[in-house]
Design a protein around this motif. Structure first.
Motif, PDB file in Angstrom:
ATOM      1  N   UNK A  86       3.104  28.585  22.524  1.00 51.31           N
ATOM      2  CA  UNK A  86       1.825  28.467  21.835  1.00 51.31           C
ATOM      3  C   UNK A  86       1.248  27.085  22.101  1.00 51.31           C
ATOM      4  N   UNK A  87       2.041  26.029  21.876  1.00 54.41           N
ATOM      5  CA  UNK A  87       1.607  24.660  22.122  1.00 54.41           C
ATOM      6  C   UNK A  87       2.830  23.775  22.350  1.00 54.41           C
ATOM      7  N   UNK A  88       2.831  22.993  23.419  1.00 55.12           N
ATOM      8  CA  UNK A  88       3.942  22.063  23.651  1.00 55.12           C
ATOM      9  C   UNK A  88       4.018  21.021  22.538  1.00 55.12           C
ATOM     10  N   UNK A  89       2.882  20.724  21.937  1.00 52.81           N
ATOM     11  CA  UNK A  89       2.846  19.736  20.862  1.00 52.81           C
ATOM     12  C   UNK A  89       3.653  20.214  19.653  1.00 52.81           C
ATOM     13  N   UNK A  90       3.529  21.465  19.319  1.00 54.58           N
ATOM     14  CA  UNK A  90       4.260  22.035  18.185  1.00 54.58           C
ATOM     15  C   UNK A  90       5.764  21.969  18.410  1.00 54.58           C
ATOM     16  N   UNK A  91       6.198  22.331  19.607  1.00 53.27           N
ATOM     17  CA  UNK A  91       7.626  22.288  19.936  1.00 53.27           C
ATOM     18  C   UNK A  91       8.137  20.854  19.925  1.00 53.27           C
ATOM     19  N   UNK A  92       7.349  19.937  20.455  1.00 57.45           N
ATOM     20  CA  UNK A  92       7.759  18.531  20.511  1.00 57.45           C
ATOM     21  C   UNK A  92       7.931  17.940  19.117  1.00 57.45           C
ATOM     22  N   UNK A  93       7.062  18.311  18.204  1.00 63.43           N
ATOM     23  CA  UNK A  93       7.205  17.827  16.826  1.00 63.43           C
ATOM     24  C   UNK A  93       8.570  18.227  16.256  1.00 63.43           C
ATOM     25  N   UNK A  94       8.963  19.462  16.479  1.00 64.77           N
ATOM     26  CA  UNK A  94      10.249  19.954  15.969  1.00 64.77           C
ATOM     27  C   UNK A  94      11.407  19.226  16.645  1.00 64.77           C
ATOM     28  N   UNK A  95      11.342  19.057  17.962  1.00 65.27           N
ATOM     29  CA  UNK A  95      12.407  18.372  18.690  1.00 65.27           C
ATOM     30  C   UNK A  95      12.527  16.908  18.258  1.00 65.27           C
ATOM     31  N   UNK A  96      11.387  16.262  18.024  1.00 61.19           N
ATOM     32  CA  UNK A  96      11.406  14.857  17.586  1.00 61.19           C
ATOM     33  C   UNK A  96      12.083  14.734  16.226  1.00 61.19           C
ATOM     34  N   UNK A  97      11.798  15.662  15.338  1.00 62.19           N
ATOM     35  CA  UNK A  97      12.429  15.648  14.008  1.00 62.19           C
ATOM     36  C   UNK A  97      13.932  15.887  14.105  1.00 62.19           C
ATOM     37  N   UNK A  98      14.339  16.585  15.162  1.00 65.13           N
ATOM     38  CA  UNK A  98      15.771  16.864  15.363  1.00 65.13           C
ATOM     39  C   UNK A  98      16.477  15.764  16.147  1.00 65.13           C
ATOM     40  N   UNK A  99      15.730  14.699  16.498  1.00 64.95           N
ATOM     41  CA  UNK A  99      16.363  13.548  17.143  1.00 64.95           C
ATOM     42  C   UNK A  99      16.288  13.498  18.650  1.00 64.95           C
ATOM     43  N   UNK A 100      15.375  14.246  19.273  1.00 68.07           N
ATOM     44  CA  UNK A 100      15.241  14.213  20.738  1.00 68.07           C
ATOM     45  C   UNK A 100      15.052  12.778  21.206  1.00 68.07           C
ATOM     46  N   UNK A 101      15.693  12.373  22.306  1.00 66.39           N
ATOM     47  CA  UNK A 101      15.629  10.975  22.746  1.00 66.39           C
ATOM     48  C   UNK A 101      14.280  10.564  23.315  1.00 66.39           C
ATOM     49  N   UNK A 102      14.073   9.274  23.357  1.00 64.82           N
ATOM     50  CA  UNK A 102      12.878   8.676  23.948  1.00 64.82           C
ATOM     51  C   UNK A 102      12.685   9.180  25.371  1.00 64.82           C
ATOM     52  N   UNK A 103      11.465   9.630  25.686  1.00 66.15           N
ATOM     53  CA  UNK A 103      11.173  10.083  27.039  1.00 66.15           C
ATOM     54  C   UNK A 103      11.378  11.561  27.276  1.00 66.15           C
ATOM     55  N   UNK A 104      11.809  12.308  26.239  1.00 67.63           N
ATOM     56  CA  UNK A 104      11.946  13.766  26.365  1.00 67.63           C
ATOM     57  C   UNK A 104      10.576  14.393  26.599  1.00 67.63           C
ATOM     58  N   UNK A 105      10.503  15.380  27.479  1.00 63.93           N
ATOM     59  CA  UNK A 105       9.224  16.071  27.673  1.00 63.93           C
ATOM     60  C   UNK A 105       9.370  17.567  27.417  1.00 63.93           C
ATOM     61  N   UNK A 106       8.302  18.124  26.890  1.00 64.64           N
ATOM     62  CA  UNK A 106       8.165  19.565  26.713  1.00 64.64           C
ATOM     63  C   UNK A 106       7.026  19.992  27.625  1.00 64.64           C
TER      64      UNK A 106
END
Length: 327
Positions: A93-113
């Protein structure tokens, strides 16, 4: 970035520079059967890769799709952190939506969706963004810079400089310009939009979610009638097909470089570059905010990236946010 068996096979085929790669050697080195290798080759063919089977030599790669797969991006990647973890999708639906969830789960600096298609792509103020399959670059980068929420307000301008530099590096006769605060134009038409959102506490940025949408390989006929007069693509401007994976990798390289500079010295160190690339400064513009609409000359930006507008009576007005139209 963990790599699947299929991607490991593809990586070796891509690195062979057109030479045949033995199926038996692939099986032995990866610890699987020849049948397993064959099944992965079938999957790669379904994804658009083409091969010739050379007797007694193995598989020879003859065609590569214009894909945004992690393996394709990794071929061009020259960064320390950015793009070292990639979450790749065919459709979201949106890479932004997925990235928000991954960031909250601790995805490291520089991760891309990144995705081949978005069904609900969005820009600033929740405006829809056309994100057709296989034509553009639709990605969000998760960044964790050591800056305050106040400092982060200018980061969209840093991203705009990085994307502009990447495009100019790969396509030297294409001249994108930056329209404050978040658009890249070519010949006055929009080709790129940037959306920066933040996860933060009162005095600490936990993550910046940098969404970048680039019209890469659209033809003029691909744009819907309501945006055909205001949108363009890099392919139209360059007169050639855009290697999307190479462009993503180059954007990540410049973004890593400019992010480090921004954290160390602030936006003021990048301001001069932004001004050189801007199509806004010096122009008469119309500004629309949530409450009002007014005109003036865009006379500059501050060291914090805030737009300064000189009104008819000579007074300077500071614009923190709003939509602008170049008159």
């Amino acid at each position: 970035m963990s790599m699947s068996m299929k991607d490991e096979i593809l990586k070796r085929l891509l690195a062979s520079s057109g030479e045949a790669v033995s199926g038996q050697e692939l099986a032995d080195s990866l610890g699987v059967s020849r049948t397993a290798i064959w099944k992965h080759m079938q999957t790669l063919q379904e994804e658009g890769y083409t091969f010739e089977t050379v007797k007694k030599k193995g598989y020879m790669l003859t065609g590569v799709p214009n894909s945004l797969s992690p393996t394709q991006i990794e071929l061009f990647l020259n960064t320390e952190r950015f793009g070292r973890e990639i979450h790749y999708f065919d459709v979201v639906d949106s890479t932004q939506t997925i990235a928000h969830k991954l960031a909250q789960e601790g995805a490291p600096d520089g991760t891309i969706v990144i995705s081949e298609e978005q069904t609900a792509g969005r820009g600033r103020m929740a405006r829809p963004w056309e994100s057709a399959n296989g034509t553009g670059i639709w990605m969000t980068i998760i960044l964790r810079p050591d800056v305050s929420p106040q400092q982060a307000s200018s980061f969209t301008l840093v991203v705009a400089v990085a994307v502009t530099m990447a495009i100019k590096t790969l396509y030297k006769h294409v001249e994108p310009t930056i329209k404050w605060p978040n658009d890249l134009l070519i010949n006055g038409k929009k080709c790129t939009g940037i959306l920066t959102e933040m996860q933060a506490e009162a005095d600490l940025v936990q993550a910046l979610l940098v969404g970048i949408g680039i019209n890469a390989n659209q033809l003029e006929s691909d744009f819907s009638p309501d945006i055909a007069d205001i949108a363009t693509s890099l392919r139209i401007a360059a007169g050639e097909e855009i290697n999307r994976a190479a462009l993503v990798a180059t954007i990540l390289q410049y973004l890593e470089q400019f992010t480090a500079l921004y954290v160390k010295e602030g936006f003021s160190s990048i301001k001069a570059l932004w001004e050189q690339m801007s199509c806004t400064i010096g122009q008469r513009i119309e500004v629309t905010t949530l409450r009002e609409r007014f005109e003036g000359i865009a006379s500059g930006i501050t060291d914090d990236g805030v737009l300064q507008l000189t009104q008819n009576d000579g007074t300077i007005r500071t614009i923190y946010s709003g939509d602008i139209k170049i008159l």
